[in-house]
Enzyme design. Structure first.
Site, PDB file in Angstrom:
ATOM      1  N   LYS A  49       0.846  -1.198   0.000  1.00  0.00           N
ATOM      2  CA  LYS A  49       0.000   0.000   0.000  1.00  0.00           C
ATOM      3  C   LYS A  49       0.885   1.252   0.000  1.00  0.00           C
ATOM      4  CE  LYS A  49      -3.755  -2.444   2.302  1.00  0.00           C
ATOM      5  NZ  LYS A  49      -4.409  -2.803   3.572  1.00  0.00           N
ATOM      6  N   GLN A  93      -4.386  -1.182  10.033  1.00  0.00           N
ATOM      7  CA  GLN A  93      -4.356  -2.524   9.441  1.00  0.00           C
ATOM      8  C   GLN A  93      -4.890  -3.568  10.421  1.00  0.00           C
ATOM      9  OE1 GLN A  93      -3.291  -3.214   6.184  1.00  0.00           O
ATOM     10  NE2 GLN A  93      -3.870  -5.339   6.523  1.00  0.00           N
ATOM     11  N   ASP A 116     -10.713   3.004   4.734  1.00  0.00           N
ATOM     12  CA  ASP A 116     -11.107   1.597   4.617  1.00  0.00           C
ATOM     13  C   ASP A 116     -12.628   1.438   4.584  1.00  0.00           C
ATOM     14  OD1 ASP A 116      -9.025  -0.181   4.303  1.00  0.00           O
ATOM     15  OD2 ASP A 116      -8.551  -0.264   6.445  1.00  0.00           O
TER      16      ASP A 116
END
Ligand code: NAP
Length: 284
Positions: A49, A93, A116
């Site tokens: 990412k 994450q 997200d």
């Protein structure tokens, strides 16, 4: 029939080029990622990412904390990132170490910066059909369908998996695109019977080859999200033999994975527009 290969790598490259142009127009776009602990797969995902974000000109801040970090410290960090004017998007994450309440940490991220799309404000807006930030993997699947001219309207779609990250948001996006959606999961009595009816199949389970050739309707569009690392390499949920029956098929790897990263960058760009007031954040 040999299915048309839905090339996620190629499409992701185009999306990323578009993001890079828009980042350059905006001047500065910042993304902060937070990784806690030693999960090897998470370290690989975060590194990819960051590479993609940096290549698109995004100012990417990579915060990695030891597994023993306290939940309070992570919450404090998230609060400071929420206030930080250099940070447009925040990504924590998952999974977090087991001593942390993932829900609490996820909910602490400001919804406007939650690239997200896991915060209940974002999940709720997706449910209502007014999406703000949408989880990147289902968003990428929709882009693949669009790019290959597959309009879900009026089609039977079967989503296998009901996680908050993939299956559920995927089914909402297909529903908003006017598909007739069936969601299958571990308690589904006859998976094959559902899949056989589907014009669009999205498999997000994590069981190699759970979708077999005999289950697929000729001509169906099949998107493989499930990813399992085996001794023979990465395997998807869709048996490769399905390409003889399907109309469209994402390769594994090189299908939905690259699109996930590209859509995260799109989401970061959107977050930058919310922060600058270029887009109205619903409810504000
Ligand atoms: P998850 O939270 O473990 O969800 C898996 C889902 O599969 C659950 O809803 C589960 O049902 C269902 N399931 C399990 N066994 C089944 C069976 N025999 N028949 C039908 N459904 C079954 O996983 P996730 O986070 O959604 O991820 C799914 C897969 O996608 C994983 O392999 C993950 O690595 C991969 N992934 C790939 C990408 C990408 O970019 N390509 C991104 C994210 C995830 P229950 O709800 O009943 O337990």
């Amino acid at each position: 029939m040999t299915a048309v290969r839905m090339d996620g790598k190629e499409l992701a490259a185009k999306v990323r080029e578009g993001v890079a142009r828009q980042v350059s127009d905006l001047g500065h776009v910042g993304l902060a990622t937070v990784l806690v602990g030693d999960d090897p797969a998470s370290h690989v995902y975060i590194s990819s990412k960051h590479k993609a974000a940096t290549e698109a000109g995004i100012d990417a801040r990579d915060v990695r904390l030891p597994a023993e970090t306290s939940e309070d410290d992570v919450l404090e960090l998230v609060a400071s990132l929420n206030e930080d004017p250099e940070v447009d998007g925040i990504l924590v994450q998952l999974p977090l170490p087991s001593h942390m309440d993932e829900t609490k940490v996820t909910y602490a991220v400001s919804p406007a910066k939650d690239v997200d799309g896991f915060h209940p404000v974002n999940a709720g807006n997706l449910y209502l059909g007014t999406p703000i930030h949408v989880p990147a993997t289902p968003s990428g699947c929709m882009e693949l369908l669009r790019a290959y001219g597959i309009d879900p309207a009026g089609k039977e779609a079967v989503v296998i998996g009901r996680s908050e990250i993939v299956g559920r948001p995927m089914s909402m996006l297909l529903l908003h695109a006017h598909a007739t959606v069936t969601i299958c999961h571990s308690r589904t009595a006859d998976l094959a019977a559902h899949v056989r009816r589907a014009d669009i199949v999205v498999a997000a389970v994590g069981r190699p080859g759970i979708v077999t050739t005999d289950m697929v309707k000729p001509g169906a569009a099949c998107l493989d999200v499930g990813l399992t690392r085996t001794d023979e390499g990465i395997r998807g949920d869709i048996d490769p033999g399905v390409e003889e029956v399907a109309g469209f098929l994402t390769p594994m790897p090189g299908g939905t994975g690259p699109m996930t990263i590209a859509m995260l960058l799109e989401s970061t760009l959107k977050a930058a527009r919310y922060r600058r007031g270029m887009l109205d954040f619903p409810g504000n």
